[in-house]
Every structure is written in C-alpha cells, then in structure tokens.
Design a protein around this motif. Structure first.
Motif, PDB file in Angstrom:
ATOM      1  N   PRO A   1       4.582  11.220   1.978  1.00 13.29           N
ATOM      2  CA  PRO A   1       5.499  11.032   0.855  1.00 13.29           C
ATOM      3  C   PRO A   1       6.375   9.800   1.084  1.00 13.29           C
ATOM      4  N   ILE A   2       6.579   9.060   0.031  1.00 16.66           N
ATOM      5  CA  ILE A   2       7.297   7.797   0.106  1.00 16.66           C
ATOM      6  C   ILE A   2       8.796   8.042   0.298  1.00 16.66           C
ATOM      7  N   ASP A   3       9.364   7.370   1.264  1.00 17.69           N
ATOM      8  CA  ASP A   3      10.806   7.337   1.474  1.00 17.69           C
ATOM      9  C   ASP A   3      11.346   6.283   0.500  1.00 17.69           C
ATOM     10  N   VAL A   4      12.049   6.707  -0.530  1.00 18.33           N
ATOM     11  CA  VAL A   4      12.494   5.808  -1.591  1.00 18.33           C
ATOM     12  C   VAL A   4      13.393   4.697  -1.057  1.00 18.33           C
ATOM     13  N   GLU A   5      14.252   5.007  -0.120  1.00 12.35           N
ATOM     14  CA  GLU A   5      15.121   3.966   0.446  1.00 12.35           C
ATOM     15  C   GLU A   5      14.298   2.921   1.189  1.00 12.35           C
ATOM     16  N   LEU A   6      13.299   3.368   1.930  1.00 16.13           N
ATOM     17  CA  LEU A   6      12.416   2.433   2.633  1.00 16.13           C
ATOM     18  C   LEU A   6      11.632   1.594   1.622  1.00 16.13           C
TER      19      LEU A   6
ATOM     20  N   ALA B   1       0.852  -1.191   0.000  1.00 15.92           N
ATOM     21  CA  ALA B   1       0.000   0.000   0.000  1.00 15.92           C
ATOM     22  C   ALA B   1       0.884   1.236   0.000  1.00 15.92           C
ATOM     23  N   MET B   2       0.589   2.151  -0.902  1.00 16.91           N
ATOM     24  CA  MET B   2       1.274   3.441  -0.954  1.00 16.91           C
ATOM     25  C   MET B   2       0.182   4.501  -0.902  1.00 16.91           C
TER      26      MET B   2
ATOM     27  N   ILE C   1      10.530  -3.601  -0.890  1.00 14.11           N
ATOM     28  CA  ILE C   1      10.424  -4.408  -2.109  1.00 14.11           C
ATOM     29  C   ILE C   1      11.413  -5.561  -2.059  1.00 14.11           C
ATOM     30  N   ARG C   2      12.651  -5.291  -1.660  1.00  9.49           N
ATOM     31  CA  ARG C   2      13.640  -6.371  -1.548  1.00  9.49           C
ATOM     32  C   ARG C   2      13.179  -7.428  -0.539  1.00  9.49           C
ATOM     33  N   GLN C   3      12.662  -6.980   0.583  1.00  6.99           N
ATOM     34  CA  GLN C   3      12.221  -7.903   1.630  1.00  6.99           C
ATOM     35  C   GLN C   3      11.097  -8.815   1.124  1.00  6.99           C
ATOM     36  N   TYR C   4      10.128  -8.250   0.432  1.00  7.20           N
ATOM     37  CA  TYR C   4       8.960  -9.019   0.015  1.00  7.20           C
ATOM     38  C   TYR C   4       9.149  -9.777  -1.290  1.00  7.20           C
ATOM     39  N   THR C   5      10.194  -9.462  -2.021  1.00  2.51           N
ATOM     40  CA  THR C   5      10.405 -10.160  -3.301  1.00  2.51           C
ATOM     41  C   THR C   5      11.655 -11.036  -3.300  1.00  2.51           C
ATOM     42  N   LYS C   6      12.307 -11.198  -2.182  1.00  2.00           N
ATOM     43  CA  LYS C   6      13.530 -12.002  -2.162  1.00  2.00           C
ATOM     44  C   LYS C   6      13.244 -13.407  -2.705  1.00  2.00           C
TER      45      LYS C   6
END
Length: 106
Positions: free
Chosen positions: A88-93, A63-64, A98-103
């Motif tokens: 506003p989305i923190d791009v690093e977060l 969710a964004m 994304i890395r965590q959920y798509t590993k």
C-alpha cells in the motif's frame, strides 16, 4: 489534494497512447501501475521511453505496485522507471517522491 490533477487510463497501452498524443509538458509525471491488462507497466514504460520525442526520456515514471521484492524494484528501474513504490502506498512518501522528481516543473 495538494493541487494536483490526475488523469486515469485503464491499461498500459492507453497510457502510452495518451502520452504519445499529449503536448510536450502537458504531464509532469506518470504514476505507472505494473500489473495492468492489455500492456503491463514495464512494457508501457519501455514504449514511452522509446517514443521519438524529447520528453519521453525525461518524464518521471513512478512505479506503483504490489510487487515489493528487490527484483521487482530492479525490473522497474531496468524498464526505465525512475522510482519504485510498493503498495500500500504511503501518501506522504508519494508526495515527497513527486516533489523530488518534478521540481522546477509547473
């Protein structure tokens, strides 16, 4: 950026249709806005999760949204989203999530 390819649709109904018409594994994750015309992100997430395909229950849905209250996060998780990120989305977060959920994918 980061080697990712994104596909954008204009509303929640089109997001459901695009995922429904996709091949299994075509998408690694879905970035879902909550406030969209035609069908909001909560309803779109519920519709994706209800699809009769194995990956519909597994694909990470992030969710964004500008809705940043604790009840907004609760509603996103209750709809079937995996994580709630406030704008506003923190791009690093976002990259970390994304890395965590798509590993292990792609």
């Amino acid at each position: 950026m980061e080697g990712a390819t994104c596909e954008i649709v204009e509303n929640g109904q089109l997001a459901v249709k695009r995922f429904q018409d996709s091949e299994a594994g075509e998408f690694d994750a879905i970035l879902m806005d909550v406030q969209m015309p035609v069908m909001n992100g909560y309803d779109a997430t519920r519709a994706i999760r209800a699809l009769k395909r194995e990956d519909a229950g597994k694909i990470p849905i992030i969710a964004m949204t500008a809705n940043a209250f604790s009840e907004d996060e609760r509603d996103a998780l209750a709809a079937g989203m995996n994580v709630h990120l406030a704008k506003p989305i923190d791009v690093e977060l976002l990259k970390q999530v994304i890395r965590q959920y798509t590993k292990g994918r792609g």
